[in-house]
Design a protein around this motif. Structure first.
Motif, PDB file in Angstrom:
ATOM      1  N   ALA A 119      41.278 -28.014  35.632  1.00  0.00           N
ATOM      2  CA  ALA A 119      41.859 -27.666  36.825  1.00  0.00           C
ATOM      3  C   ALA A 119      42.064 -26.149  34.692  1.00  0.00           C
ATOM      4  O   ALA A 119      41.957 -25.083  35.622  1.00  0.00           O
ATOM      5  N   GLN A 120      42.949 -26.402  34.125  1.00  0.00           N
ATOM      6  CA  GLN A 120      42.166 -25.748  32.825  1.00  0.00           C
ATOM      7  C   GLN A 120      41.750 -25.102  32.745  1.00  0.00           C
ATOM      8  O   GLN A 120      41.338 -23.960  32.312  1.00  0.00           O
ATOM      9  N   VAL A 121      40.860 -26.013  32.645  1.00  0.00           N
ATOM     10  CA  VAL A 121      39.274 -25.849  32.066  1.00  0.00           C
ATOM     11  C   VAL A 121      38.805 -24.383  32.663  1.00  0.00           C
ATOM     12  O   VAL A 121      38.160 -22.938  32.465  1.00  0.00           O
ATOM     13  N   GLU A 122      39.125 -24.519  33.831  1.00  0.00           N
ATOM     14  CA  GLU A 122      38.158 -23.434  35.067  1.00  0.00           C
ATOM     15  C   GLU A 122      39.144 -22.432  35.198  1.00  0.00           C
ATOM     16  O   GLU A 122      38.447 -21.371  35.061  1.00  0.00           O
ATOM     17  N   ALA A 123      40.639 -22.684  34.510  1.00  0.00           N
ATOM     18  CA  ALA A 123      41.570 -21.403  34.385  1.00  0.00           C
ATOM     19  C   ALA A 123      40.996 -20.685  33.646  1.00  0.00           C
ATOM     20  O   ALA A 123      40.511 -18.985  32.960  1.00  0.00           O
ATOM     21  N   ILE A 124      40.260 -21.130  32.628  1.00  0.00           N
ATOM     22  CA  ILE A 124      40.162 -20.852  31.115  1.00  0.00           C
ATOM     23  C   ILE A 124      38.710 -20.004  31.375  1.00  0.00           C
ATOM     24  O   ILE A 124      38.024 -18.896  30.642  1.00  0.00           O
ATOM     25  N   ALA A 125      37.662 -20.878  31.749  1.00  0.00           N
ATOM     26  CA  ALA A 125      36.061 -19.983  32.471  1.00  0.00           C
ATOM     27  C   ALA A 125      36.647 -18.755  33.315  1.00  0.00           C
ATOM     28  O   ALA A 125      35.513 -17.721  33.316  1.00  0.00           O
ATOM     29  N   SER A 126      37.858 -18.513  34.238  1.00  0.00           N
ATOM     30  CA  SER A 126      37.451 -17.346  34.708  1.00  0.00           C
ATOM     31  C   SER A 126      38.290 -16.227  34.021  1.00  0.00           C
ATOM     32  O   SER A 126      38.087 -14.651  34.000  1.00  0.00           O
ATOM     33  N   LEU A 127      38.565 -16.635  32.450  1.00  0.00           N
ATOM     34  CA  LEU A 127      38.858 -15.191  31.434  1.00  0.00           C
ATOM     35  C   LEU A 127      38.061 -14.211  30.887  1.00  0.00           C
ATOM     36  O   LEU A 127      37.000 -14.913  31.183  1.00  0.00           O
ATOM     37  N   PRO A 128      38.036 -12.863  31.106  1.00  0.00           N
ATOM     38  CA  PRO A 128      37.153 -12.104  30.946  1.00  0.00           C
ATOM     39  C   PRO A 128      36.584 -12.964  29.001  1.00  0.00           C
ATOM     40  O   PRO A 128      37.077 -13.370  27.937  1.00  0.00           O
ATOM     41  N   SER A 129      35.652 -12.685  28.748  1.00  0.00           N
ATOM     42  CA  SER A 129      34.337 -12.900  27.525  1.00  0.00           C
ATOM     43  C   SER A 129      35.208 -11.940  26.203  1.00  0.00           C
ATOM     44  O   SER A 129      36.183 -11.058  26.309  1.00  0.00           O
ATOM     45  N   ARG A 130      35.293 -12.167  25.512  1.00  0.00           N
ATOM     46  CA  ARG A 130      35.462 -11.736  24.450  1.00  0.00           C
ATOM     47  C   ARG A 130      35.696 -10.176  24.150  1.00  0.00           C
ATOM     48  O   ARG A 130      35.605  -8.920  23.976  1.00  0.00           O
ATOM     49  N   GLU A 131      33.842  -9.910  24.165  1.00  0.00           N
ATOM     50  CA  GLU A 131      33.020  -8.902  24.777  1.00  0.00           C
ATOM     51  C   GLU A 131      34.194  -7.499  25.702  1.00  0.00           C
ATOM     52  O   GLU A 131      34.196  -6.593  25.058  1.00  0.00           O
ATOM     53  N   GLN A 132      34.150  -8.484  26.637  1.00  0.00           N
ATOM     54  CA  GLN A 132      34.734  -8.083  27.427  1.00  0.00           C
ATOM     55  C   GLN A 132      35.767  -7.618  27.009  1.00  0.00           C
ATOM     56  O   GLN A 132      36.388  -6.225  27.415  1.00  0.00           O
ATOM     57  N   LEU A 133      36.994  -7.994  26.653  1.00  0.00           N
ATOM     58  CA  LEU A 133      38.241  -8.070  26.531  1.00  0.00           C
ATOM     59  C   LEU A 133      38.158  -6.964  25.061  1.00  0.00           C
ATOM     60  O   LEU A 133      39.159  -5.891  25.090  1.00  0.00           O
ATOM     61  N   TYR A 134      37.603  -6.753  24.145  1.00  0.00           N
ATOM     62  CA  TYR A 134      37.397  -5.635  22.887  1.00  0.00           C
ATOM     63  C   TYR A 134      36.740  -4.493  23.857  1.00  0.00           C
ATOM     64  O   TYR A 134      37.317  -3.298  23.411  1.00  0.00           O
ATOM     65  N   ALA A 135      36.307  -4.398  24.749  1.00  0.00           N
ATOM     66  CA  ALA A 135      35.435  -2.777  25.555  1.00  0.00           C
ATOM     67  C   ALA A 135      37.252  -2.536  26.356  1.00  0.00           C
ATOM     68  O   ALA A 135      37.408  -1.480  26.357  1.00  0.00           O
ATOM     69  N   GLN A 136      38.040  -3.684  26.316  1.00  0.00           N
ATOM     70  CA  GLN A 136      38.929  -2.840  27.908  1.00  0.00           C
ATOM     71  C   GLN A 136      39.869  -1.858  27.207  1.00  0.00           C
ATOM     72  O   GLN A 136      40.533  -1.559  26.724  1.00  0.00           O
ATOM     73  N   ILE A 137      40.446  -2.887  25.445  1.00  0.00           N
ATOM     74  CA  ILE A 137      40.942  -3.149  24.671  1.00  0.00           C
ATOM     75  C   ILE A 137      40.656  -1.475  24.109  1.00  0.00           C
ATOM     76  O   ILE A 137      41.476  -0.644  23.857  1.00  0.00           O
ATOM     77  N   ALA A 138      39.435  -1.293  23.130  1.00  0.00           N
ATOM     78  CA  ALA A 138      39.499   0.240  23.308  1.00  0.00           C
ATOM     79  C   ALA A 138      39.424   1.425  24.052  1.00  0.00           C
ATOM     80  O   ALA A 138      39.207   2.677  24.194  1.00  0.00           O
ATOM     81  N   GLY A 139      38.307   1.047  25.607  1.00  0.00           N
ATOM     82  CA  GLY A 139      39.468   2.042  26.740  1.00  0.00           C
ATOM     83  C   GLY A 139      40.101   2.212  26.790  1.00  0.00           C
ATOM     84  O   GLY A 139      41.087   3.994  27.289  1.00  0.00           O
TER      85      GLY A 139
END
Length: 173
Positions: A119-139
């Motif tokens: 279940a924790q592996v699946e939760a980790i899989a639902s996290l945004p990718s590193r690039e998506q996180l960078y884009a959100q922070i930049a925005g």
């Protein structure tokens, strides 16, 4: 006394476990050779690698390296996915593949020196990718900077409008 092949395999496992952020364990029973090749390709695209080792040798390696005990997931045929720097990418690749191929079972694994269950592996899989996180922070930063610029620009323009309004009233008076 252990045989030479097991000693060599144990050394390879320890090398694979050195400085990895995460390792996932999957049960691949029921997958065809073609499906396993597709799984390996998806994992490679996520900057990870998949290897099959004996569970007993993995147990010994984890124990000798003082890593968490993963005995709960070290039963039956197991394949080990050693993630690259982007942990979520390898977990996503597994989750996406498991959606299309119900024979692949994510059993759990290890991340940052801690045991994680399926279940924790699946939760980790639902996290945004590193690039998506960078884009959100930049925005978010750009939005704050734009708001600050508008606010700072508003003071002189407001002053200019006030002076203009006063100057228009003076000649009329």
């Amino acid at each position: 006394m252990p045989n030479a092949q097991n000693v060599e395999t144990l050394a390879k496992i320890k090398e694979d476990l050195t400085d990895i952020p995460a390792m996932w364990v999957v049960d691949y029973r029921g997958l065809t050779v073609k499906e396993i090749q597709a799984l390996r390709g998806a994992i490679r695209e996520a900057d990870a690698s998949m290897k099959v080792y004996k569970n007993t040798l993995m147990h010994i390696a984890l124990e000798e390296m003082h890593l968490p005990n993963c005995d709960e997931v070290l039963a039956g045929p197991s394949a080990f996915i050693f993630s690259g720097e982007d942990v979520a990418a390898s977990a996503k690749a597994l989750k996406e593949f498991a959606k299309k191929n119900p024979n692949l079972e994510i059993k759990g694994g290890m991340m940052d020196g801690q045991f994680v269950d399926a279940a924790q592996v699946e939760a980790i899989a639902s996290l945004p990718s590193r690039e998506q996180l960078y884009a959100q922070i930049a925005g978010a930063i750009a939005g704050v900077a734009r708001g600050l610029a508008v606010t700072i620009n508003g003071v002189p323009s407001g002053l200019a409008r006030a002076i203009n309004a006063v100057s228009e009233q003076k000649p009329a008076a």
